[in-house]
Design a protein around this motif. Structure first.
Motif, PDB file in Angstrom:
ATOM      1  N   ARG A 205      23.967  25.127 -19.950  1.00  0.00           N
ATOM      2  CA  ARG A 205      24.054  25.059 -18.482  1.00  0.00           C
ATOM      3  C   ARG A 205      23.117  26.100 -17.915  1.00  0.00           C
ATOM      4  N   GLY A 206      23.055  27.248 -18.180  1.00  0.00           N
ATOM      5  CA  GLY A 206      22.116  28.501 -17.778  1.00  0.00           C
ATOM      6  C   GLY A 206      22.254  28.599 -16.450  1.00  0.00           C
ATOM      7  N   GLY A 207      23.266  28.711 -15.733  1.00  0.00           N
ATOM      8  CA  GLY A 207      23.411  28.824 -14.379  1.00  0.00           C
ATOM      9  C   GLY A 207      22.886  27.909 -13.604  1.00  0.00           C
ATOM     10  N   ILE A 208      22.897  26.540 -13.756  1.00  0.00           N
ATOM     11  CA  ILE A 208      22.227  25.630 -13.113  1.00  0.00           C
ATOM     12  C   ILE A 208      23.111  25.594 -11.671  1.00  0.00           C
ATOM     13  N   ARG A 209      24.105  25.481 -11.648  1.00  0.00           N
ATOM     14  CA  ARG A 209      24.959  25.399 -10.485  1.00  0.00           C
ATOM     15  C   ARG A 209      24.541  26.354  -9.349  1.00  0.00           C
ATOM     16  N   ASN A 210      24.090  27.748  -9.761  1.00  0.00           N
ATOM     17  CA  ASN A 210      23.551  28.420  -8.755  1.00  0.00           C
ATOM     18  C   ASN A 210      22.425  28.144  -8.341  1.00  0.00           C
ATOM     19  N   ARG A 211      21.384  27.613  -9.182  1.00  0.00           N
ATOM     20  CA  ARG A 211      19.963  27.302  -8.815  1.00  0.00           C
ATOM     21  C   ARG A 211      20.163  26.275  -7.806  1.00  0.00           C
ATOM     22  N   LEU A 212      20.991  25.040  -8.080  1.00  0.00           N
ATOM     23  CA  LEU A 212      21.011  24.030  -7.059  1.00  0.00           C
ATOM     24  C   LEU A 212      21.428  24.366  -6.098  1.00  0.00           C
ATOM     25  N   ARG A 213      22.475  25.321  -5.937  1.00  0.00           N
ATOM     26  CA  ARG A 213      22.869  25.869  -4.423  1.00  0.00           C
ATOM     27  C   ARG A 213      21.746  26.596  -3.799  1.00  0.00           C
ATOM     28  N   ARG A 214      20.834  27.246  -4.380  1.00  0.00           N
ATOM     29  CA  ARG A 214      19.986  28.196  -3.747  1.00  0.00           C
ATOM     30  C   ARG A 214      18.644  26.964  -3.301  1.00  0.00           C
ATOM     31  N   ARG A 215      18.904  26.125  -4.108  1.00  0.00           N
ATOM     32  CA  ARG A 215      17.477  25.129  -3.678  1.00  0.00           C
ATOM     33  C   ARG A 215      18.071  24.301  -2.416  1.00  0.00           C
ATOM     34  N   GLY A 216      19.283  24.065  -2.205  1.00  0.00           N
ATOM     35  CA  GLY A 216      19.589  23.353  -0.941  1.00  0.00           C
ATOM     36  C   GLY A 216      19.394  21.946  -1.205  1.00  0.00           C
ATOM     37  N   ALA A 217      18.944  21.398   0.000  1.00  0.00           N
ATOM     38  CA  ALA A 217      18.662  19.791  -0.076  1.00  0.00           C
ATOM     39  C   ALA A 217      17.490  19.436  -0.710  1.00  0.00           C
ATOM     40  N   ARG A 218      16.405  20.299  -1.395  1.00  0.00           N
ATOM     41  CA  ARG A 218      15.444  19.925  -1.955  1.00  0.00           C
ATOM     42  C   ARG A 218      15.917  19.403  -3.464  1.00  0.00           C
ATOM     43  N   LEU A 219      15.121  18.267  -3.975  1.00  0.00           N
ATOM     44  CA  LEU A 219      15.567  17.875  -5.050  1.00  0.00           C
ATOM     45  C   LEU A 219      14.381  18.307  -6.237  1.00  0.00           C
ATOM     46  N   PRO A 220      14.575  18.452  -7.235  1.00  0.00           N
ATOM     47  CA  PRO A 220      13.637  19.042  -8.151  1.00  0.00           C
ATOM     48  C   PRO A 220      12.696  17.907  -8.494  1.00  0.00           C
ATOM     49  N   MET A 221      12.722  16.716  -8.425  1.00  0.00           N
ATOM     50  CA  MET A 221      11.820  15.763  -8.464  1.00  0.00           C
ATOM     51  C   MET A 221      11.691  14.760  -7.183  1.00  0.00           C
ATOM     52  N   PRO A 222      10.658  14.454  -6.841  1.00  0.00           N
ATOM     53  CA  PRO A 222      10.763  13.307  -5.566  1.00  0.00           C
ATOM     54  C   PRO A 222      11.463  12.326  -5.883  1.00  0.00           C
ATOM     55  N   SER A 223      12.478  11.823  -4.844  1.00  0.00           N
ATOM     56  CA  SER A 223      13.215  10.709  -5.220  1.00  0.00           C
ATOM     57  C   SER A 223      12.701   9.538  -4.337  1.00  0.00           C
ATOM     58  N   VAL A 224      12.407   8.404  -5.036  1.00  0.00           N
ATOM     59  CA  VAL A 224      12.024   7.224  -4.428  1.00  0.00           C
ATOM     60  C   VAL A 224      12.833   6.219  -4.216  1.00  0.00           C
ATOM     61  N   THR A 225      12.785   5.235  -3.357  1.00  0.00           N
ATOM     62  CA  THR A 225      13.624   4.455  -3.109  1.00  0.00           C
ATOM     63  C   THR A 225      12.661   3.001  -2.802  1.00  0.00           C
ATOM     64  N   LEU A 226      12.786   2.106  -3.557  1.00  0.00           N
ATOM     65  CA  LEU A 226      11.995   0.793  -3.496  1.00  0.00           C
ATOM     66  C   LEU A 226      12.829  -0.272  -2.897  1.00  0.00           C
ATOM     67  N   THR A 227      12.578  -0.962  -2.229  1.00  0.00           N
ATOM     68  CA  THR A 227      13.222  -2.248  -1.713  1.00  0.00           C
ATOM     69  C   THR A 227      12.484  -3.329  -1.429  1.00  0.00           C
ATOM     70  N   ASN A 228      12.810  -4.672  -1.541  1.00  0.00           N
ATOM     71  CA  ASN A 228      12.045  -5.874  -1.251  1.00  0.00           C
ATOM     72  C   ASN A 228      12.871  -6.507   0.070  1.00  0.00           C
ATOM     73  N   ALA A 229      12.324  -6.573   1.236  1.00  0.00           N
ATOM     74  CA  ALA A 229      12.965  -6.740   2.292  1.00  0.00           C
ATOM     75  C   ALA A 229      12.756  -8.204   2.949  1.00  0.00           C
ATOM     76  N   GLN A 230      11.637  -8.991   2.205  1.00  0.00           N
ATOM     77  CA  GLN A 230      11.654 -10.371   2.881  1.00  0.00           C
ATOM     78  C   GLN A 230      11.751 -10.389   4.523  1.00  0.00           C
ATOM     79  N   SER A 231      10.850  -9.915   5.307  1.00  0.00           N
ATOM     80  CA  SER A 231      10.961  -9.979   6.493  1.00  0.00           C
ATOM     81  C   SER A 231      11.654  -8.744   7.096  1.00  0.00           C
ATOM     82  N   LEU A 232      11.003  -7.611   7.218  1.00  0.00           N
ATOM     83  CA  LEU A 232      11.343  -6.408   7.783  1.00  0.00           C
ATOM     84  C   LEU A 232      11.813  -6.434   9.198  1.00  0.00           C
ATOM     85  N   VAL A 233      11.169  -7.347   9.789  1.00  0.00           N
ATOM     86  CA  VAL A 233      11.212  -7.524  11.736  1.00  0.00           C
ATOM     87  C   VAL A 233      12.528  -7.472  11.629  1.00  0.00           C
TER      88      VAL A 233
END
Length: 174
Positions: free
Chosen positions: A46-74
């Motif tokens: 674990r190595g103190g990961i909980r405290n590091r995550l608290r310091r990081r706040g909302a920033r994720l360690p890697m970019p989070s990508v969401t992919l969706t297929n809308a079939q007409s987003l209008v």
């Protein structure tokens, strides 16, 4: 747990005794949870990961990508905006990619979402000889990155490519 209580007279008598005085050994069990000393840094899995995550706040360690297929987003823009506002997975996404938007260059659509920069690649009737289908839109979270450069766009009858260069200042900080 044993408690030691000394009388005032006993403590005052110690003041006048020589330093080589022998004090009887007493076994005392101290409660380790009440210790005020600074704890050592954790090592291991674990190595103190909980405290590091608290310091990081909302920033994720890697970019989070969401992919969706809308079939007409209008007709689904309200739904997508509600997902970004209320669904945690969409709200924490750094990049949201939507394929099959069915946007065209001839018709103007407003695909903006609050807090996100939108980059579009619409279906070109001249290049693809198709009227319906296709189209891409990429939403980049403004809190995550503001320096976005469109490198290349490819629009063919078979596929569409939107190549961006996104520079995020939050990735460089630990």
């Amino acid at each position: 747990m044993n408690t030691l209580i000394y009388t005032r007279e006993f403590l005052l008598s110690l003041r006048h005794q020589p330093l080589a005085m022998t004090v009887p050994k007493i076994n005392i069990d101290f409660d380790d949870t009440k210790r005020k000393t600074k704890k050592k840094k954790k090592r291991g899995s674990r190595g103190g990961i909980r405290n590091r995550l608290r310091r990081r706040g909302a920033r994720l360690p890697m970019p989070s990508v969401t992919l969706t297929n809308a079939q007409s987003l209008v007709n689904k823009m309200d739904h997508l905006q509600a997902l970004v506002k209320y669904d945690g997975d969409y709200r924490r996404s750094n990049i949201i990619c939507v394929t099959e938007t069915w946007f065209s260059e001839e018709k103007l659509h407003n695909p903006d979402i609050d807090g996100y920069t939108s980059i579009r690649l619409d279906r070109s009737k001249k290049k693809t000889s198709k009227e319906k289908g296709g189209g891409l839109v990429m939403y980049v979270n403004k809190d995550w990155a503001t320096n976005i450069t469109v490198r290349e766009t490819v629009n063919t009858p078979d596929y569409e490519i939107l190549h961006n260069n996104v520079i995020s200042p939050t990735l460089s900080t630990p």
